[in-house]
Design a protein around this motif. Sequence first.
Motif, PDB file in Angstrom:
ATOM      1  N   TYR A   6       0.795  -1.225   0.000  1.00 34.69           N
ATOM      2  CA  TYR A   6       0.000   0.000   0.000  1.00 34.69           C
ATOM      3  C   TYR A   6       0.832   1.282   0.000  1.00 34.69           C
ATOM      4  N   TRP A   9       0.198   3.782  -2.741  1.00 37.10           N
ATOM      5  CA  TRP A   9      -1.145   4.364  -2.646  1.00 37.10           C
ATOM      6  C   TRP A   9      -1.179   5.423  -1.550  1.00 37.10           C
ATOM      7  N   ASP A  12       0.530   8.559  -2.936  1.00 38.27           N
ATOM      8  CA  ASP A  12      -0.347   9.290  -3.850  1.00 38.27           C
ATOM      9  C   ASP A  12      -1.439  10.046  -3.113  1.00 38.27           C
ATOM     10  N   GLN A 323      -5.939  -2.348  -6.430  1.00 34.07           N
ATOM     11  CA  GLN A 323      -6.575  -1.306  -7.220  1.00 34.07           C
ATOM     12  C   GLN A 323      -7.980  -0.980  -6.679  1.00 34.07           C
ATOM     13  N   GLY A 326      -6.915  -0.085  -2.326  1.00 29.20           N
ATOM     14  CA  GLY A 326      -5.937   0.961  -2.042  1.00 29.20           C
ATOM     15  C   GLY A 326      -6.545   2.289  -1.629  1.00 29.20           C
ATOM     16  N   PRO A 327      -7.477   2.856  -2.428  1.00 27.64           N
ATOM     17  CA  PRO A 327      -8.079   4.135  -2.032  1.00 27.64           C
ATOM     18  C   PRO A 327      -8.813   4.057  -0.696  1.00 27.64           C
ATOM     19  N   THR A 349      -7.748   8.000  -7.451  1.00 27.82           N
ATOM     20  CA  THR A 349      -6.344   7.594  -7.350  1.00 27.82           C
ATOM     21  C   THR A 349      -6.073   6.372  -8.206  1.00 27.82           C
ATOM     22  N   HIS A 350      -4.997   6.403  -8.978  1.00 31.59           N
ATOM     23  CA  HIS A 350      -4.629   5.318  -9.885  1.00 31.59           C
ATOM     24  C   HIS A 350      -5.757   5.013 -10.861  1.00 31.59           C
TER      25      HIS A 350
END
Length: 350
Positions: A6, A9, A12, A323, A326-327, A349-350
């Motif tokens: 992580y 993430w 970011d 994916q 992560g957020p 994000t991503h």
Amino acid sequence: MRSHLYLPWLKDAGIDATVSALFSDDYVSRLQRGQKRLSEIATAYPARLRALGEAKDFELIWIEKEALPWLPFWIEANLFPRDVPYVLDYDDAIFHYYDTHERRFVRAVLGGKIPALMRGAELVLAGNRYLGDFARRSGARRLEILPTVIDLQRYGEEALARRCDRAEPPLIGWIGQRATAPLLLPYRDLFARMSASGIARFAAVGIDAAAHGLSMESVPWTEETEVASVARFDIGIMPLVDKPFERGKCGYKLVQYMACGLPVVASPVGVNRQLVEHGVNGFLAETMEQWESSLRALLFDADLRRRMGQAGRRKVEREYCVQVTGPRFASLLMEAAGRRVDHDTFSKTH
């Protein structure tokens, strides 16, 4: 898989994370060879004490399981900075190391440690419902279920490519470590019989299979090669015993198999019941007869393997990849630290 995965993430999301490991990679590698260096244990704990002392400058402490294993709650709790909230993360039922220990003294001194830590945490993250139920009963003020996941970028097209050479029988595989190798032992005769009859081959990633009397190819584990090693399989397996510690496992190897588009056969224990949709992405097998019939069904039907593997991959893409998680994870840490969270930003994000 529940921390380092992580870090990008968190970065970011504007979170600066400092990692402080209790033991080195070399120490862990030696454990897999049955070696334990006491000198490193002697230096690890003072280093952890220094890290806790420096944590007063942080907004949040994020702990994997516990900060000081095998020391009582009152020692660990009194070393935490008073005004810094902490988050606990669990992907194993390590509380059973203490509350079910064979020695009464250990149960008395340490049996209540993890529940007490959970009650003091700003947030408890649990990898499955079994762990979450324990945290809830312990009085955790906030609990979130966050499964152990993979990174889809590591499990791309090469991981999904199936072997074209059908001169050899399908390969049934397992990935794990020395501590979990005994879970394979009840199946030794079945594996040997299937290998001898020429209907299947077997491989074990991460252990010396021959040392355990298993008729399986031994495949060395490295972080760089583990995806390719699993991708060689045609079928992935995860046998378990139905005991308290095993009920707390997060089924990571099943997620790895499914990320590679493999059908799976697993014991119906703990989170395996959620990961494996019986007859859709694999089979749940309890008795030896069920294990044999499930494996045979997959061995003799390549189309069934393909359909189940595709279903498993779709499930990973929906629920068991960073994916997706992560957020959410980044926002949970922000909230635990008392920061305002812009959920629209996190969702992009991503």
